[in-house]
Design a protein around this motif. Structure first.
Motif, PDB file in Angstrom:
ATOM      1  N   ALA A 170       0.836  -1.199   0.000  1.00 17.41           N
ATOM      2  CA  ALA A 170       0.000   0.000   0.000  1.00 17.41           C
ATOM      3  C   ALA A 170       0.874   1.253   0.000  1.00 17.41           C
ATOM      4  N   THR A 171       0.377   2.302  -0.631  1.00 14.91           N
ATOM      5  CA  THR A 171       1.103   3.563  -0.711  1.00 14.91           C
ATOM      6  C   THR A 171       0.258   4.682  -0.124  1.00 14.91           C
ATOM      7  N   THR A 172       0.878   5.827   0.084  1.00 15.54           N
ATOM      8  CA  THR A 172       0.172   7.020   0.529  1.00 15.54           C
ATOM      9  C   THR A 172      -0.135   7.885  -0.683  1.00 15.54           C
ATOM     10  N   PRO A 173      -1.395   8.293  -0.894  1.00 18.52           N
ATOM     11  CA  PRO A 173      -1.713   9.142  -2.057  1.00 18.52           C
ATOM     12  C   PRO A 173      -0.861  10.404  -2.088  1.00 18.52           C
ATOM     13  N   ARG A 174      -0.463  10.772  -3.300  1.00 17.52           N
ATOM     14  CA  ARG A 174       0.351  11.970  -3.524  1.00 17.52           C
ATOM     15  C   ARG A 174      -0.482  12.931  -4.368  1.00 17.52           C
ATOM     16  N   PHE A 175      -0.762  14.111  -3.823  1.00 12.89           N
ATOM     17  CA  PHE A 175      -1.748  15.000  -4.422  1.00 12.89           C
ATOM     18  C   PHE A 175      -1.101  16.096  -5.260  1.00 12.89           C
ATOM     19  N   GLY A 176      -1.770  16.428  -6.358  1.00 12.54           N
ATOM     20  CA  GLY A 176      -1.383  17.537  -7.206  1.00 12.54           C
ATOM     21  C   GLY A 176      -2.608  18.365  -7.558  1.00 12.54           C
ATOM     22  N   TYR A 177      -2.371  19.451  -8.271  1.00 10.41           N
ATOM     23  CA  TYR A 177      -3.458  20.312  -8.725  1.00 10.41           C
ATOM     24  C   TYR A 177      -3.202  20.640 -10.188  1.00 10.41           C
ATOM     25  N   GLY A 178      -4.268  20.661 -10.984  1.00 11.04           N
ATOM     26  CA  GLY A 178      -4.131  20.891 -12.408  1.00 11.04           C
ATOM     27  C   GLY A 178      -4.008  22.363 -12.744  1.00 11.04           C
ATOM     28  N   THR A 179      -3.033  22.709 -13.594  1.00  9.03           N
ATOM     29  CA  THR A 179      -2.884  24.113 -13.984  1.00  9.03           C
ATOM     30  C   THR A 179      -4.041  24.596 -14.842  1.00  9.03           C
ATOM     31  N   ASN A 180      -4.857  23.669 -15.400  1.00 10.70           N
ATOM     32  CA  ASN A 180      -6.038  24.129 -16.130  1.00 10.70           C
ATOM     33  C   ASN A 180      -7.077  24.722 -15.190  1.00 10.70           C
ATOM     34  N   GLY A 181      -6.889  24.586 -13.893  1.00  6.46           N
ATOM     35  CA  GLY A 181      -7.725  25.262 -12.907  1.00  6.46           C
ATOM     36  C   GLY A 181      -7.052  26.483 -12.306  1.00  6.46           C
ATOM     37  N   LEU A 182      -5.917  26.889 -12.888  1.00  3.09           N
ATOM     38  CA  LEU A 182      -5.179  28.057 -12.398  1.00  3.09           C
ATOM     39  C   LEU A 182      -4.752  28.937 -13.569  1.00  3.09           C
ATOM     40  N   THR A 183      -5.600  29.025 -14.576  1.00  4.92           N
ATOM     41  CA  THR A 183      -5.218  29.729 -15.802  1.00  4.92           C
ATOM     42  C   THR A 183      -5.168  31.241 -15.643  1.00  4.92           C
ATOM     43  N   ASP A 184      -5.675  31.776 -14.547  1.00  7.15           N
ATOM     44  CA  ASP A 184      -5.561  33.210 -14.295  1.00  7.15           C
ATOM     45  C   ASP A 184      -4.230  33.570 -13.638  1.00  7.15           C
ATOM     46  N   LEU A 185      -3.427  32.555 -13.328  1.00  5.92           N
ATOM     47  CA  LEU A 185      -2.120  32.779 -12.720  1.00  5.92           C
ATOM     48  C   LEU A 185      -1.012  32.510 -13.737  1.00  5.92           C
ATOM     49  N   ARG A 186       0.081  33.241 -13.638  1.00  5.30           N
ATOM     50  CA  ARG A 186       1.284  32.880 -14.365  1.00  5.30           C
ATOM     51  C   ARG A 186       1.740  31.505 -13.877  1.00  5.30           C
ATOM     52  N   LEU A 187       2.423  30.754 -14.741  1.00  7.85           N
ATOM     53  CA  LEU A 187       2.854  29.413 -14.353  1.00  7.85           C
ATOM     54  C   LEU A 187       3.762  29.463 -13.135  1.00  7.85           C
ATOM     55  N   GLU A 188       4.688  30.406 -13.091  1.00  7.84           N
ATOM     56  CA  GLU A 188       5.572  30.540 -11.928  1.00  7.84           C
ATOM     57  C   GLU A 188       4.760  30.735 -10.657  1.00  7.84           C
ATOM     58  N   ASP A 189       3.769  31.613 -10.698  1.00 12.39           N
ATOM     59  CA  ASP A 189       2.953  31.863  -9.518  1.00 12.39           C
ATOM     60  C   ASP A 189       2.140  30.638  -9.125  1.00 12.39           C
ATOM     61  N   ALA A 190       1.639  29.916 -10.116  1.00 10.94           N
ATOM     62  CA  ALA A 190       0.864  28.704  -9.831  1.00 10.94           C
ATOM     63  C   ALA A 190       1.734  27.650  -9.155  1.00 10.94           C
ATOM     64  N   LEU A 191       2.946  27.457  -9.649  1.00  9.41           N
ATOM     65  CA  LEU A 191       3.829  26.445  -9.065  1.00  9.41           C
ATOM     66  C   LEU A 191       4.218  26.807  -7.641  1.00  9.41           C
TER      67      LEU A 191
END
Length: 360
Positions: free
Chosen positions: A69-90
């Motif tokens: 068994a593993t522990t889930p590793r969470f991320g967020y999609g940049t298609n839900g942060l399109t009002d932010l610059r990529l640097e700011d989103a990261l």
């Protein structure tokens, strides 16, 4: 859910090497549930509303044999942060404590068609490393190829040049993924175009097979898995459709051709419960997208606004030994992206017994 085209479902990962492939199969295409209906008025552009089949009773959670068994590793999609610059989103996602990012290649975030792609990709790779973020490359940008057609042209486009344009985009995505050290490259089939009559059950699948073959070859060379997403309303809409595609492509090893499993899509359309879909998809799982959703309505919702029972889903992911990212997918909520990113990681950590994030 079993593989409808090949008898009993595989329950163990292959032992013949990461990129080994089997023989080509000739079974007929399974019948998928057709799209029907529209989204309610006032909720943005129309989305296909699928006819959901009756759902089977959910199976109890149990680990796959021989899998830790593993522990889930969470991320967020940049298609839900399109009002932010990529640097700011990261930076936002790193500050909130996310493990990674689902990076949609789009005009505002690592534009795949702009000059100096390799140099820009190298800079993003260094930034991801600095921030400690893993990445999966996603290719669902709405207008990156055609400013007037959402997701056009697709892999099924009536125009061969249109299909070639989509294939070339995916080839670029494979190279970007290799340069970033990404877990996988995500893609989907597209909607069956109007030039194919409903009675024709082979032409669209043949187009998809031909368009994806060079992408699969490039992915094998780059050693980056291709993760195809079943999308409600598309030709490839269900897990059963994915199994049909892999047989058309000669049954490549799961380490090469696998799945992007969207948990909301499972709630929307699949006959099995979402946690059971996770277990059924486990041998082919390379990428997971997660959000809330209601049965029969293809609308991505913030957690708590839909019908999904998330603890069994996250427990199933852990039990399968899945080691990729589980990425929050809220592409219609960029106007509230930073706040929803915070609320989402808090919610997911509560479901897994972890501490909630704090606002940076």
């Amino acid at each position: 859910m079993t593989d409808p085209t090949a008898g009993p479902r595989a329950t163990e990962p292959p032992t013949t090497g990461l990129f080994a492939a089997g023989s080509r199969a000739t079974e007929p295409r399974p019948t998928a549930a057709p799209p029907a209906g529209q989204r309610p008025a006032g909720q943005g552009p129309a989305e296909p509303r699928p006819t959901a089949a009756p759902r089977a009773r959910q199976r109890p959670a149990e680990p796959r044999p021989g899998v830790r068994a593993t522990t889930p590793r969470f991320g967020y999609g940049t298609n839900g942060l399109t009002d932010l610059r990529l640097e700011d989103a990261l930076v936002l996602l790193a500050d909130l404590g996310y493990d990674g990012v689902g990076l949609t290649l789009d005009h505002m975030h690592l534009d795949p068609l702009a000059p100096d792609l390799a140099a820009r990709t190298s800079r993003v790779a260094r930034r991801l490393g600095d921030l400690g973020l893993d990445v999966t490359v996603e290719t669902g940008a709405r207008y990156v190829l055609d400013a007037r057609r959402k997701h056009g042209p697709s892999l099924l486009d009536p125009d061969p040049e249109g299909r070639d344009a989509r294939t070339r985009l995916l080839l670029r995505a494979v190279q970007v993924a290799a340069d970033l050290g990404a877990h996988a490259v995500h893609c989907f089939s597209g909607i069956t175009p109007h030039d194919i009559p409903p009675s024709d059950t082979t032409t669209a699948w043949k187009r998809l097979e031909e368009a994806l073959t060079p992408v699969l070859d490039a992915a094998a060379t780059a050693r980056v898995p291709l993760a195809v997403e079943p999308e409600p309303g598309h030709l490839l809409a269900t897990l059963a459709d994915f199994h049909h595609l892999r047989r058309l492509l000669g049954d490549p090893a799961p380490g090469l051709l696998g799945l992007t499993l969207d948990i909301g899509h499972c709630q929307c359309l699949e006959p099995a419960a979402p946690a059971d879909c996770v277990r059924d998809a486990a041998p082919w799982l390379h990428h997971v997208q997660i959000e809330d959703m209601r049965r029969g309505v293809h609308e991505h919702l913030p957690f708590g606004d839909g019908e999904i029972d998330f603890p069994p889903v996250l427990q199933a992911l852990a039990a399968t030994g899945y080691q990729g990212l589980t990425v929050v997918e809220l592409p219609r909520h960029s106007h509230a992206g930073p706040e929803l990113a915070r609320r989402s990681i808090d919610f997911l950590r509560r479901q897994t017994g972890g501490k909630g994030a704090t606002t940076p």
